[in-house]
Design a protein around this motif. Structure first.
Motif, PDB file in Angstrom:
ATOM      1  N   LYS A 142     -22.527   9.141 -13.128  1.00  0.00           N
ATOM      2  CA  LYS A 142     -23.014   7.804 -12.809  1.00  0.00           C
ATOM      3  C   LYS A 142     -23.855   7.315 -13.983  1.00  0.00           C
ATOM      4  CE  LYS A 142     -26.751   6.736 -10.001  1.00  0.00           C
ATOM      5  NZ  LYS A 142     -27.475   6.424  -8.746  1.00  0.00           N
ATOM      6  N   HIS A 143     -23.574   6.107 -14.455  1.00  0.00           N
ATOM      7  CA  HIS A 143     -24.411   5.533 -15.513  1.00  0.00           C
ATOM      8  C   HIS A 143     -25.337   4.485 -14.905  1.00  0.00           C
ATOM      9  CE1 HIS A 143     -25.631   4.170 -19.539  1.00  0.00           C
ATOM     10  NE2 HIS A 143     -25.324   5.404 -19.886  1.00  0.00           N
ATOM     11  N   HIS A 144     -26.074   3.756 -15.744  1.00  0.00           N
ATOM     12  CA  HIS A 144     -27.119   2.856 -15.237  1.00  0.00           C
ATOM     13  C   HIS A 144     -26.576   1.782 -14.285  1.00  0.00           C
ATOM     14  CE1 HIS A 144     -29.217   4.935 -18.283  1.00  0.00           C
ATOM     15  NE2 HIS A 144     -29.242   4.026 -19.240  1.00  0.00           N
TER      16      HIS A 144
ATOM     17  N   ALA B 161     -28.670  17.105 -30.407  1.00  0.00           N
ATOM     18  CA  ALA B 161     -28.573  15.727 -30.888  1.00  0.00           C
ATOM     19  C   ALA B 161     -27.319  15.103 -30.292  1.00  0.00           C
ATOM     20  CB  ALA B 161     -28.488  15.700 -32.414  1.00  0.00           C
ATOM     21  N   CYS B 162     -27.495  14.004 -29.521  1.00  0.00           N
ATOM     22  CA  CYS B 162     -26.303  13.312 -29.037  1.00  0.00           C
ATOM     23  C   CYS B 162     -26.002  12.179 -29.999  1.00  0.00           C
ATOM     24  CB  CYS B 162     -26.447  12.843 -27.594  1.00  0.00           C
ATOM     25  SG  CYS B 162     -27.933  11.902 -27.218  1.00  0.00           S
ATOM     26  N   ILE B 163     -24.739  12.121 -30.389  1.00  0.00           N
ATOM     27  CA  ILE B 163     -24.314  11.277 -31.510  1.00  0.00           C
ATOM     28  C   ILE B 163     -23.024  10.550 -31.124  1.00  0.00           C
ATOM     29  CG2 ILE B 163     -23.521  11.373 -33.929  1.00  0.00           C
ATOM     30  CD1 ILE B 163     -26.312  12.379 -33.879  1.00  0.00           C
TER      31      ILE B 163
ATOM     32  N   PHE C  94     -29.929  14.314 -17.064  1.00  0.00           N
ATOM     33  CA  PHE C  94     -30.579  13.140 -16.472  1.00  0.00           C
ATOM     34  C   PHE C  94     -30.943  12.139 -17.562  1.00  0.00           C
ATOM     35  CE2 PHE C  94     -31.742  16.485 -13.318  1.00  0.00           C
ATOM     36  CZ  PHE C  94     -31.173  15.894 -12.195  1.00  0.00           C
ATOM     37  N   ASP C  95     -30.864  10.835 -17.205  1.00  0.00           N
ATOM     38  CA  ASP C  95     -31.153   9.821 -18.217  1.00  0.00           C
ATOM     39  C   ASP C  95     -31.693   8.555 -17.546  1.00  0.00           C
ATOM     40  OD1 ASP C  95     -31.140   8.942 -20.886  1.00  0.00           O
ATOM     41  OD2 ASP C  95     -29.260   7.895 -20.598  1.00  0.00           O
ATOM     42  N   PHE C  96     -32.791   7.998 -17.931  1.00  0.00           N
ATOM     43  CA  PHE C  96     -33.843   8.492 -18.768  1.00  0.00           C
ATOM     44  C   PHE C  96     -35.177   7.956 -18.264  1.00  0.00           C
ATOM     45  CE2 PHE C  96     -34.865   4.528 -21.068  1.00  0.00           C
ATOM     46  CZ  PHE C  96     -33.687   3.821 -21.018  1.00  0.00           C
TER      47      PHE C  96
ATOM     48  N   GLY D 101     -19.553  -1.966 -24.378  1.00  0.00           N
ATOM     49  CA  GLY D 101     -20.633  -0.984 -24.288  1.00  0.00           C
ATOM     50  C   GLY D 101     -21.153  -0.841 -22.870  1.00  0.00           C
ATOM     51  N   GLU D 102     -21.813   0.305 -22.590  1.00  0.00           N
ATOM     52  CA  GLU D 102     -22.198   0.642 -21.211  1.00  0.00           C
ATOM     53  C   GLU D 102     -23.412  -0.145 -20.714  1.00  0.00           C
ATOM     54  OE1 GLU D 102     -22.750   2.367 -23.843  1.00  0.00           O
ATOM     55  OE2 GLU D 102     -24.852   2.949 -23.765  1.00  0.00           O
ATOM     56  N   TRP D 103     -24.080  -0.857 -21.641  1.00  0.00           N
ATOM     57  CA  TRP D 103     -25.242  -1.667 -21.248  1.00  0.00           C
ATOM     58  C   TRP D 103     -24.844  -3.109 -20.953  1.00  0.00           C
ATOM     59  CZ3 TRP D 103     -30.624  -1.250 -20.604  1.00  0.00           C
ATOM     60  CH2 TRP D 103     -31.132   0.057 -20.681  1.00  0.00           C
TER      61      TRP D 103
ATOM     62  N   ALA E  70     -38.979  12.483 -20.411  1.00  0.00           N
ATOM     63  CA  ALA E  70     -38.926  11.949 -21.764  1.00  0.00           C
ATOM     64  C   ALA E  70     -37.821  10.909 -21.856  1.00  0.00           C
ATOM     65  CB  ALA E  70     -38.659  13.078 -22.767  1.00  0.00           C
ATOM     66  N   SER E  71     -37.821  10.207 -22.955  1.00  0.00           N
ATOM     67  CA  SER E  71     -36.753   9.235 -23.203  1.00  0.00           C
ATOM     68  C   SER E  71     -35.819   9.847 -24.233  1.00  0.00           C
ATOM     69  CB  SER E  71     -37.354   7.938 -23.726  1.00  0.00           C
ATOM     70  OG  SER E  71     -37.961   8.180 -24.977  1.00  0.00           O
ATOM     71  N   GLY E  72     -35.234   8.999 -25.073  1.00  0.00           N
ATOM     72  CA  GLY E  72     -34.441   9.533 -26.177  1.00  0.00           C
ATOM     73  C   GLY E  72     -35.350  10.055 -27.284  1.00  0.00           C
TER      74      GLY E  72
ATOM     75  N   ASN F 275     -34.224  17.063 -21.004  1.00  0.00           N
ATOM     76  CA  ASN F 275     -35.674  16.819 -20.878  1.00  0.00           C
ATOM     77  C   ASN F 275     -36.023  15.398 -20.434  1.00  0.00           C
ATOM     78  OD1 ASN F 275     -34.906  15.453 -23.183  1.00  0.00           O
ATOM     79  ND2 ASN F 275     -36.798  15.923 -24.280  1.00  0.00           N
ATOM     80  N   ARG F 276     -35.015  14.624 -19.979  1.00  0.00           N
ATOM     81  CA  ARG F 276     -35.295  13.200 -19.789  1.00  0.00           C
ATOM     82  C   ARG F 276     -35.886  12.844 -18.429  1.00  0.00           C
ATOM     83  NH1 ARG F 276     -31.105   9.680 -23.505  1.00  0.00           N
ATOM     84  NH2 ARG F 276     -31.457  10.882 -25.402  1.00  0.00           N
ATOM     85  N   LEU F 277     -36.167  13.849 -17.591  1.00  0.00           N
ATOM     86  CA  LEU F 277     -36.980  13.566 -16.409  1.00  0.00           C
ATOM     87  C   LEU F 277     -38.423  13.319 -16.827  1.00  0.00           C
ATOM     88  CD1 LEU F 277     -35.615  16.195 -13.844  1.00  0.00           C
ATOM     89  CD2 LEU F 277     -35.709  13.734 -13.449  1.00  0.00           C
TER      90      LEU F 277
ATOM     91  N   PRO G 292     -32.738  14.572 -28.708  1.00  0.00           N
ATOM     92  CA  PRO G 292     -32.826  13.482 -29.685  1.00  0.00           C
ATOM     93  C   PRO G 292     -31.519  12.694 -29.730  1.00  0.00           C
ATOM     94  CG  PRO G 292     -32.653  15.607 -30.807  1.00  0.00           C
ATOM     95  CD  PRO G 292     -32.864  15.888 -29.353  1.00  0.00           C
ATOM     96  N   GLU G 293     -31.654  11.378 -29.732  1.00  0.00           N
ATOM     97  CA  GLU G 293     -30.480  10.509 -29.625  1.00  0.00           C
ATOM     98  C   GLU G 293     -30.229   9.785 -30.934  1.00  0.00           C
ATOM     99  OE1 GLU G 293     -30.469   8.268 -26.022  1.00  0.00           O
ATOM    100  OE2 GLU G 293     -29.339   6.620 -26.902  1.00  0.00           O
ATOM    101  N   GLN G 294     -29.039   9.915 -31.460  1.00  0.00           N
ATOM    102  CA  GLN G 294     -28.621   9.249 -32.700  1.00  0.00           C
ATOM    103  C   GLN G 294     -29.526   9.609 -33.882  1.00  0.00           C
ATOM    104  OE1 GLN G 294     -25.772   8.250 -32.363  1.00  0.00           O
ATOM    105  NE2 GLN G 294     -25.446   6.325 -31.266  1.00  0.00           N
TER     106      GLN G 294
HETATM  107  C1  JFZ Z   1     -29.542   6.284 -22.991  1.00  0.00           C
HETATM  108  C2  JFZ Z   1     -28.655   5.310 -22.254  1.00  0.00           C
HETATM  109  O1  JFZ Z   1     -29.372   4.137 -21.976  1.00  0.00           O
HETATM  110  C3  JFZ Z   1     -27.435   5.016 -23.087  1.00  0.00           C
HETATM  111  O2  JFZ Z   1     -26.586   4.123 -22.418  1.00  0.00           O
HETATM  112  C4  JFZ Z   1     -26.689   6.310 -23.370  1.00  0.00           C
HETATM  113  O3  JFZ Z   1     -26.222   6.867 -22.151  1.00  0.00           O
HETATM  114  C5  JFZ Z   1     -27.615   7.280 -24.065  1.00  0.00           C
HETATM  115  C6  JFZ Z   1     -26.997   8.633 -24.286  1.00  0.00           C
HETATM  116  O4  JFZ Z   1     -28.826   7.460 -23.324  1.00  0.00           O
HETATM  117  O5  JFZ Z   1     -30.016   5.627 -24.139  1.00  0.00           O
HETATM  118  C7  JFZ Z   1     -31.313   5.617 -24.502  1.00  0.00           C
HETATM  119  C8  JFZ Z   1     -32.300   6.223 -23.790  1.00  0.00           C
HETATM  120  C9  JFZ Z   1     -33.619   6.164 -24.247  1.00  0.00           C
HETATM  121  C10 JFZ Z   1     -33.887   5.512 -25.421  1.00  0.00           C
HETATM  122  C11 JFZ Z   1     -32.881   4.929 -26.155  1.00  0.00           C
HETATM  123  C12 JFZ Z   1     -31.593   4.982 -25.688  1.00  0.00           C
HETATM  124  N1  JFZ Z   1     -35.197   5.436 -25.878  1.00  0.00           N
HETATM  125  O6  JFZ Z   1     -36.146   5.677 -25.128  1.00  0.00           O
HETATM  126  O7  JFZ Z   1     -35.406   5.120 -27.058  1.00  0.00           O
END
Ligand code: JFZ
Length: 429
Positions: A84-86, A268-270, A188-190, A36-38, A224-226, A220-222, A247-249
């Motif tokens: 570029k990732h984290h 939605a990124c999935i 952008f993330d995040f 995984g990327e983390w 916001a988060s996921g 919107n992640r400049l 929205p993530e997952q």
């Molecule tokens: C972020 C990245 O950390 C992850 O590696 C992946 O690229 C994903 C698409 O984006 O993941 C997040 C970002 C924010 C939250 C959770 C996962 N969040 O604030 O809950």
């Protein structure tokens, strides 16, 4: 100076809203440890140890034409790659760091090749850029809230100069927006805690980006988060407002609306399995039938789906993902008209599936195998001209015989006594 303008906004969003379906690609040094990327954060790997992947990196099978073709075959209209990732490793030839693909054995500007390949397939080009950078000495290396590096001495970098970092980050974004022709999506993330908005120099950053790439669509992640909609939802957008919510997952339960109740654009990124970056031991792939239904759900709620693949250390999309992409592609070949250019149905969801809409056309997605009369809930008798099966254009009688006393308000599509199973995943009327 960038200022929000509703008309310009709607104009630049047109292709994106029509597209509905894109490919996310998470790929970098972390594809080698394949956890995984983390991985660097989660396992608290010191920088020196992580460098071994940098010295090893040599993706012999990297051929972004194959990725672009796979995306196109699946019916996707755009692709977003982690420039570029984290971890801070750049897949592009940045002047501002030595931590980049051109300095590895492979020696190539991978973003340049990617951009060309994606464009050649007629797909829109997106780049993901991490606001977080664990490699840069001026970035506080404390990771996220779940896996804080905060208290780990291995990650305590002293004497940081935040302004330096922001300048560096802006410089890299300028490179991305200058050296690769038209960029259609910037992802952008995040943001998190106080690392948000102006902390990133966001107004200045977006002014630069929009000057260099006037048509670009920004997430919107400049600000916001996921989670969290960002300021577009408030009706009072910041200069760095997101063009879409990310929205993530999760697929938002009722779509997403702003304070005025107007629908917002979202994506939605999935993941296909449980990881973004390649994970050798994660075989928990969702079946393609489930992903197709989830895509339809997104569209029926006025959103896009960005479906992720995580290529391996050699640059190959895993075979499981390729299989899923081709199965989705087979369905899309017959049914993509009910996806592209479609959106909120604005009518009650039937118990057997979902409805998507393109103007006057309604697409009834039957997730369950159907037979006999199918109730087209949400429309009144006498309001429709005709019913056709989308996969073959065949006529389906509007069943007047079922508009009898028991169900005077319901229109039925009469699929007849034989079960109709042209597409067991999702048959579309
Ligand atoms: C972020 C990245 O950390 C992850 O590696 C992946 O690229 C994903 C698409 O984006 O993941 C997040 C970002 C924010 C939250 C959770 C996962 N969040 O604030 O809950």
């Amino acid at each position: 100076m960038y200022q929000f303008n509703r008309e310009e906004y709607n104009k630049r969003m047109e292709w994106y809203v029509d597209a509905r379906f894109g490919m996310f690609i998470h790929w970098g040094l972390y594809s080698i440890p394949a956890r995984g990327e983390w991985v660097r954060s989660v396992e608290e790997i010191p920088k020196e140890d992580y460098m071994k992947y940098f010295y090893e990196f040599d993706p012999k099978d990297y051929d972004p034409k194959k990725w672009a073709r796979a995306a196109k075959e699946a019916g996707m209209k755009y692709v977003v790659l982690t420039a570029k990732h984290h971890d801070g490793f750049c897949l592009f030839d940045s002047k501002y760091t030595e931590f980049k693909s051109t300095n590895t054995k492979c020696g190539r500007d991978l973003v340049a090749e990617y951009v060309e390949a994606v464009r050649a397939e007629g797909l829109k080009v997106g780049l993901y850029f991490s606001l977080i950078d664990w490699y840069h000495d001026d970035f506080p290396h404390y990771g996220d809230r779940q896996h804080p590096m905060r208290n780990n001495p291995a990650y305590t970098n002293e004497n940081r100069n935040w302004d330096n970092y922001v300048t560096f980050m802006h410089n890299q974004v300028r490179e991305i927006c200058t050296n690769y022709g038209q960029i259609d999506v910037l992802w952008f993330d995040f943001s998190y805690d106080d690392m948000m908005g102006e902390k990133w120099g966001a107004t200045k950053l977006v002014n630069m980006v929009r000057e260099l790439q006037p048509q670009v669509i920004i997430d919107n992640r400049l600000e916001a988060s996921g989670q969290g909609y960002g300021s577009l939802a408030t009706g009072n957008p910041t200069p760095y407002h997101g063009d879409f919510v990310s929205p993530e997952q999760i697929i938002p339960p009722h779509g997403i609306r702003d304070v005025n109740g107007d629908p917002l654009n979202w994506e939605a990124c999935i993941t296909m399995n449980n990881n973004w970056g390649y994970c050798a031991r994660d075989k928990f792939f969702k079946p393609s039938s489930m992903i197709i239904k989830k895509l339809v759900e997104c569209v029926s709620k006025g959103g896009n789906m960005l479906l992720n693949v995580g290529p391996d250390a050699y640059g190959n999309i895993p075979p499981e993902s390729m299989q899923i992409l081709s199965e989705i592609g087979a369905w899309m070949k017959k049914n993509s008209k009910s996806v592209y250019g479609c959106g909120l149905a604005g009518i009650e969801k039937p118990d057997y599936g979902r409805v998507t809409r393109n103007g006057n056309l309604l697409y009834y997605h039957m997730f369950e195998n159907t037979m006999g009369p199918v109730p087209l809930t949400g429309i009144k008798p006498g309001t429709i001209k005709k019913i056709r099966l989308l996969c073959d254009g065949s006529e389906v009688p509007i069943s007047d015989s079922w508009v009898h006393t028991d169900y005077p308000d319901i229109v039925f599509a009469n699929l007849g006594p034989d079960p109709v199973l042209p597409d067991a995943v999702d048959t579309v009327l």
